[in-house]
Design a protein around this motif. Structure first.
Motif, PDB file in Angstrom:
ATOM      1  N   VAL A  60       0.649  -1.212  -0.056  1.00 38.60           N
ATOM      2  CA  VAL A  60      -0.103  -0.098  -0.090  1.00 38.60           C
ATOM      3  C   VAL A  60       0.961   1.079  -0.165  1.00 38.60           C
ATOM      4  O   VAL A  60       2.178   1.378   0.514  1.00 38.60           O
ATOM      5  N   MET A  61       0.429   2.350  -0.356  1.00 41.98           N
ATOM      6  CA  MET A  61       0.882   3.855  -0.265  1.00 41.98           C
ATOM      7  C   MET A  61       1.289   4.093   1.265  1.00 41.98           C
ATOM      8  O   MET A  61       0.188   3.932   2.108  1.00 41.98           O
ATOM      9  N   VAL A  62       2.504   4.635   1.422  1.00 42.31           N
ATOM     10  CA  VAL A  62       2.771   5.404   2.612  1.00 42.31           C
ATOM     11  C   VAL A  62       3.173   6.412   2.593  1.00 42.31           C
ATOM     12  O   VAL A  62       4.262   6.897   1.859  1.00 42.31           O
ATOM     13  N   TYR A  63       2.557   7.448   3.346  1.00 44.50           N
ATOM     14  CA  TYR A  63       2.829   8.815   3.267  1.00 44.50           C
ATOM     15  C   TYR A  63       3.977   9.561   3.866  1.00 44.50           C
ATOM     16  O   TYR A  63       4.413   8.632   4.821  1.00 44.50           O
ATOM     17  N   GLU A  64       4.593  10.350   3.710  1.00 45.63           N
ATOM     18  CA  GLU A  64       6.089  10.773   4.415  1.00 45.63           C
ATOM     19  C   GLU A  64       5.691  11.094   5.844  1.00 45.63           C
ATOM     20  O   GLU A  64       4.661  11.846   6.152  1.00 45.63           O
ATOM     21  N   GLY A  65       6.413  10.391   6.712  1.00 48.16           N
ATOM     22  CA  GLY A  65       6.460  10.586   8.048  1.00 48.16           C
ATOM     23  C   GLY A  65       5.529   9.724   8.881  1.00 48.16           C
ATOM     24  O   GLY A  65       5.531   9.918   9.904  1.00 48.16           O
ATOM     25  N   ARG A  66       4.930   8.906   7.842  1.00 45.03           N
ATOM     26  CA  ARG A  66       4.061   7.781   8.703  1.00 45.03           C
ATOM     27  C   ARG A  66       4.828   6.536   8.790  1.00 45.03           C
ATOM     28  O   ARG A  66       5.821   6.167   8.162  1.00 45.03           O
ATOM     29  N   ARG A  67       4.451   5.907  10.085  1.00 41.63           N
ATOM     30  CA  ARG A  67       4.916   4.615  10.398  1.00 41.63           C
ATOM     31  C   ARG A  67       4.756   3.684   9.334  1.00 41.63           C
ATOM     32  O   ARG A  67       3.675   3.514   8.957  1.00 41.63           O
ATOM     33  N   ILE A  68       5.949   2.800   9.111  1.00 40.09           N
ATOM     34  CA  ILE A  68       5.682   1.628   8.040  1.00 40.09           C
ATOM     35  C   ILE A  68       5.204   0.428   8.904  1.00 40.09           C
ATOM     36  O   ILE A  68       6.194  -0.131   9.682  1.00 40.09           O
ATOM     37  N   ASP A  69       4.020  -0.004   8.774  1.00 36.81           N
ATOM     38  CA  ASP A  69       3.429  -1.401   9.343  1.00 36.81           C
ATOM     39  C   ASP A  69       3.792  -2.526   8.756  1.00 36.81           C
ATOM     40  O   ASP A  69       4.151  -2.711   7.563  1.00 36.81           O
ATOM     41  N   PRO A  70       4.243  -3.595   9.494  1.00 34.37           N
ATOM     42  CA  PRO A  70       4.785  -4.938   8.891  1.00 34.37           C
ATOM     43  C   PRO A  70       3.986  -5.449   8.004  1.00 34.37           C
ATOM     44  O   PRO A  70       4.084  -6.095   6.983  1.00 34.37           O
ATOM     45  N   SER A  71       2.529  -5.083   8.163  1.00 33.66           N
ATOM     46  CA  SER A  71       1.444  -5.977   7.470  1.00 33.66           C
ATOM     47  C   SER A  71       1.430  -5.195   6.026  1.00 33.66           C
ATOM     48  O   SER A  71       0.736  -5.840   4.973  1.00 33.66           O
ATOM     49  N   ALA A  72       2.003  -4.069   5.796  1.00 35.05           N
ATOM     50  CA  ALA A  72       2.156  -3.397   4.546  1.00 35.05           C
ATOM     51  C   ALA A  72       3.384  -3.839   3.704  1.00 35.05           C
ATOM     52  O   ALA A  72       3.398  -3.393   2.543  1.00 35.05           O
ATOM     53  N   LEU A  73       3.893  -4.730   4.185  1.00 33.65           N
ATOM     54  CA  LEU A  73       5.262  -5.385   3.265  1.00 33.65           C
ATOM     55  C   LEU A  73       5.167  -6.804   2.929  1.00 33.65           C
ATOM     56  O   LEU A  73       4.343  -7.531   3.556  1.00 33.65           O
ATOM     57  N   THR A  74       5.745  -6.978   1.859  1.00 32.22           N
ATOM     58  CA  THR A  74       5.711  -8.168   1.417  1.00 32.22           C
ATOM     59  C   THR A  74       7.041  -8.507   0.597  1.00 32.22           C
ATOM     60  O   THR A  74       7.620  -7.578   0.349  1.00 32.22           O
ATOM     61  N   GLU A  75       7.123  -9.959   0.199  1.00 28.82           N
ATOM     62  CA  GLU A  75       8.463 -10.114  -0.669  1.00 28.82           C
ATOM     63  C   GLU A  75       8.319  -9.506  -1.905  1.00 28.82           C
ATOM     64  O   GLU A  75       7.376  -9.417  -2.511  1.00 28.82           O
ATOM     65  N   PRO A  76       9.391  -9.096  -2.542  1.00 29.55           N
ATOM     66  CA  PRO A  76       9.428  -8.288  -3.933  1.00 29.55           C
ATOM     67  C   PRO A  76       8.836  -9.411  -5.104  1.00 29.55           C
ATOM     68  O   PRO A  76       9.360 -10.348  -5.065  1.00 29.55           O
ATOM     69  N   THR A  77       8.144  -8.767  -6.009  1.00 30.98           N
ATOM     70  CA  THR A  77       7.991  -9.198  -7.159  1.00 30.98           C
ATOM     71  C   THR A  77       9.004  -9.472  -8.112  1.00 30.98           C
ATOM     72  O   THR A  77       9.484  -8.619  -8.459  1.00 30.98           O
ATOM     73  N   LEU A  78       9.340 -10.724  -8.308  1.00 31.49           N
ATOM     74  CA  LEU A  78      10.393 -10.664  -9.252  1.00 31.49           C
ATOM     75  C   LEU A  78      10.175 -10.778 -10.680  1.00 31.49           C
ATOM     76  O   LEU A  78      11.064 -10.198 -11.684  1.00 31.49           O
ATOM     77  N   ILE A  79       9.058 -11.575 -10.954  1.00 29.91           N
ATOM     78  CA  ILE A  79       8.587 -11.501 -12.337  1.00 29.91           C
ATOM     79  C   ILE A  79       7.459 -10.689 -12.701  1.00 29.91           C
ATOM     80  O   ILE A  79       6.423 -11.026 -11.969  1.00 29.91           O
ATOM     81  N   GLY A  80       7.122  -9.824 -13.660  1.00 37.75           N
ATOM     82  CA  GLY A  80       5.944  -9.153 -13.779  1.00 37.75           C
ATOM     83  C   GLY A  80       5.240  -9.936 -14.936  1.00 37.75           C
ATOM     84  O   GLY A  80       5.784 -10.696 -15.813  1.00 37.75           O
ATOM     85  N   ARG A  81       4.184  -9.340 -15.005  1.00 37.97           N
ATOM     86  CA  ARG A  81       3.043 -10.100 -16.039  1.00 37.97           C
ATOM     87  C   ARG A  81       3.299  -9.609 -17.385  1.00 37.97           C
ATOM     88  O   ARG A  81       3.986  -8.423 -17.478  1.00 37.97           O
ATOM     89  N   ASN A  82       3.362 -10.547 -18.445  1.00 36.68           N
ATOM     90  CA  ASN A  82       3.964 -10.141 -19.799  1.00 36.68           C
ATOM     91  C   ASN A  82       5.515 -10.095 -19.802  1.00 36.68           C
ATOM     92  O   ASN A  82       5.878  -9.752 -20.982  1.00 36.68           O
ATOM     93  N   GLN A  83       6.091 -10.301 -18.785  1.00 35.49           N
ATOM     94  CA  GLN A  83       7.684 -10.429 -18.735  1.00 35.49           C
ATOM     95  C   GLN A  83       8.300 -11.463 -19.594  1.00 35.49           C
ATOM     96  O   GLN A  83       7.681 -12.594 -19.510  1.00 35.49           O
ATOM     97  N   LEU A  84       9.283 -11.286 -20.423  1.00 30.54           N
ATOM     98  CA  LEU A  84       9.959 -12.512 -21.126  1.00 30.54           C
ATOM     99  C   LEU A  84      10.851 -13.107 -19.870  1.00 30.54           C
ATOM    100  O   LEU A  84      11.559 -12.389 -19.232  1.00 30.54           O
ATOM    101  N   VAL A  85      10.967 -14.499 -20.024  1.00 27.13           N
ATOM    102  CA  VAL A  85      11.474 -15.267 -18.840  1.00 27.13           C
ATOM    103  C   VAL A  85      12.085 -16.508 -19.601  1.00 27.13           C
ATOM    104  O   VAL A  85      11.679 -16.753 -20.723  1.00 27.13           O
ATOM    105  N   THR A  86      12.964 -16.920 -18.965  1.00 30.16           N
ATOM    106  CA  THR A  86      13.784 -18.208 -19.298  1.00 30.16           C
ATOM    107  C   THR A  86      13.160 -19.478 -18.716  1.00 30.16           C
ATOM    108  O   THR A  86      12.883 -19.597 -17.358  1.00 30.16           O
ATOM    109  N   LEU A  87      12.362 -20.275 -19.538  1.00 33.85           N
ATOM    110  CA  LEU A  87      12.212 -21.557 -19.035  1.00 33.85           C
ATOM    111  C   LEU A  87      13.119 -22.462 -18.897  1.00 33.85           C
ATOM    112  O   LEU A  87      13.751 -22.640 -19.977  1.00 33.85           O
ATOM    113  N   THR A  88      13.280 -23.260 -17.883  1.00 33.72           N
ATOM    114  CA  THR A  88      14.233 -24.125 -17.740  1.00 33.72           C
ATOM    115  C   THR A  88      13.551 -25.660 -17.078  1.00 33.72           C
ATOM    116  O   THR A  88      12.686 -25.658 -16.439  1.00 33.72           O
ATOM    117  N   TYR A  89      13.837 -26.873 -17.830  1.00 31.56           N
ATOM    118  CA  TYR A  89      13.679 -28.143 -17.380  1.00 31.56           C
ATOM    119  C   TYR A  89      14.755 -29.083 -17.083  1.00 31.56           C
ATOM    120  O   TYR A  89      15.709 -28.951 -18.019  1.00 31.56           O
TER     121      TYR A  89
END
Length: 138
Positions: A60-89
């Motif tokens: 979620v958006m956090v405004y300047e000077g506001r506390r960052i709540d742990p529930s507002a954080l997540t692991e970063p998205t590594l692959i975006g939708r429609n992104q070209l990726v390497t498929l490995t088998y």
């Protein structure tokens, strides 16, 4: 009674560590860096160690000077939708790599669907830490 009140006033005060606050307005999806957060000693409750949130992504958006709540954080998205990726088998000594297009966004360890660019077949695979997608054995 006054003696008790005087005694409490003379005891050392516990210092609060403060909380991590946004040093500027951070839109949703921002990956937290050292310049984005500061430690505010006047705000209690929340994340007290800035190193715990570096590299995390805001939900979620956090405004300047506001506390960052742990529930507002997540692991970063590594692959975006429609992104070209390497498929490995991989199986024993066999390793096949090809290019595909991600049909959804994904984080490390998450299973996503990918369209194989050469065969036009949709496969499912697990997102690897290097940004490739490892196709599972059926």
């Amino acid at each position: 009674m006054r003696a008790i009140a005087l005694m409490f006033m003379l005891l050392p005060q516990w210092a609060t560590a403060g909380a991590a606050v946004a040093s500027r307005t951070l839109p949703a999806g921002t990956v937290i860096s050292a310049e984005d957060v500061t430690l505010a000693p006047d705000q209690a409750g929340g994340i007290e160690d800035i190193t715990q949130i570096l590299g995390q992504q805001l939900r979620v958006m956090v405004y300047e000077g506001r506390r960052i709540d742990p529930s507002a954080l997540t692991e970063p998205t590594l692959i975006g939708r429609n992104q070209l990726v390497t498929l490995t088998y991989e199986k024993a000594a066999l390793r096949i790599e090809t290019e595909g297009r991600a049909l959804s966004a994904g984080k490390v360890g998450q299973i996503i669907r990918v369209l194989n660019s050469s065969s036009r077949v949709t496969v499912s695979g697990r997102v690897a830490p290097d940004g490739s997608v490892i196709v599972q054995n059926n």
